[in-house]
Design an enzyme around this catalytic site. Sequence first.
Site: not given
Ligand code: XIL
Length: 407
Positions: A191, A306
């Site tokens: 990001e 994701e």
């Molecule tokens: C999220 C996790 O799912 C949560 O458990 C944590 O509290 C915060 O991070 N994009 C990403 C991930 O790249 O690392 C994030 O994961 C969700 C959004």
Amino acid sequence: MVDFTARDRLRLLLGGSALALGACGGGGSSQTASGVFQGGGNPPPPPPPTPPTNGSGGTTGELTTGLLRDTFRNNFTVGTALSNQRVSAMDPSAELALDQFSSITPEWELKPDVIQPTPGVFNFSEGDRVVDWALENGMEVRGHALVWHESMPEHFYQGTPTDIRLRLEEYISTVVDYFRGRVTAWDVVNEVTSADIYRGSDGIGPDRRSEMYNAVGSADYIDWAFRAARAADPDALLFISEYDTETEFKRNWLMEIVRRLNQRGVPIDGVGHQFHFFLDTDPAQALAAIDAVDNEFLGLINHATEIDVSFYRDPGECWQQRTNCLADLGPNPPDDMLAQQAQLLRTLFEGLALRSSVESVSFWGVRDGDSWLNSSPIERFNYPLLFDREGQAKPVFHAITDPNYVI
Ligand code: XIL
């Protein structure tokens, strides 16, 4: 020039000529089932992936072991995020992960705030637990993420740009070396593209003005991170990871960053598309993100990293100040929304299976109750994943594993 690994050069040799044949039809690289292009123009799509017979010729309530990973075994690895506490408890999500997936991304155990919450101290125990469990069960591991503005403790930003560089290089070298041979792909930076488009203007791009960016005075930390990771493990695949690549504006900024890395000779192997969708997301735009990489950076790999589908398209103020958020739909998702989710991901997976640069496709969790979207942006029931809270396969699971399943 992008610093291709031997693997890439091989892919180029195998895929490049085929791409030349297929390219006159435009669009991303695609191969027929035989792996040989049929000459100019868009080659005919390969037959849909054939799920192993599960006895009933279609989908039964009984879930065939390996059905999900086997459905796409000729296309890409199918994975999921999983946390240490689920692995330790061997809860139903861990059981389903063993049953259906072949790649694991530790949900937060490999992030900087877990590994190095305080200067100089490295805590690998949580990461080891998930990584070793995955490897013991024959699964690959994606490392996520070496640099992410949401998980960087303050000590990473202290001192001069040179201090920051040396500290970041030491952190990344230590972590990547420690997991060398166990973690096969790293989200090196996560990001780092500007999010300014969400401020109602064209904003400032292409780079996110994160704390790291401001402390360094530029986005050079991205280069430093990739170079340090490559030096620590020349065999690991290195990715730039981003959400919302299905939005053209953001995608263009990401491509500008990849172009800049390319021009600087920074070692990068691929783009990780998070693909956090909403029910009304246009899958064609997600596939356009894959094609944008294919069309400009021959040899770069695409991972979907994701995947989840939120049932709430909240207004911006809900994300910014938790106001005006959509009402909770309650414990039972509406059938029409479940059908929308099923169709969206069926279309996505059909398109991903046609693109040979897509080598891994991961969900961000197993059962709906696992998801970060049950608390982000607010506490509320969400139903973004393949399995319901009881671990039953949802319509979306059947839609992507069984071409005969009627949504
Ligand atoms: C999220 C996790 O799912 C949560 O458990 C944590 O509290 C915060 O991070 N994009 C990403 C991930 O790249 O690392 C994030 O994961 C969700 C959004």
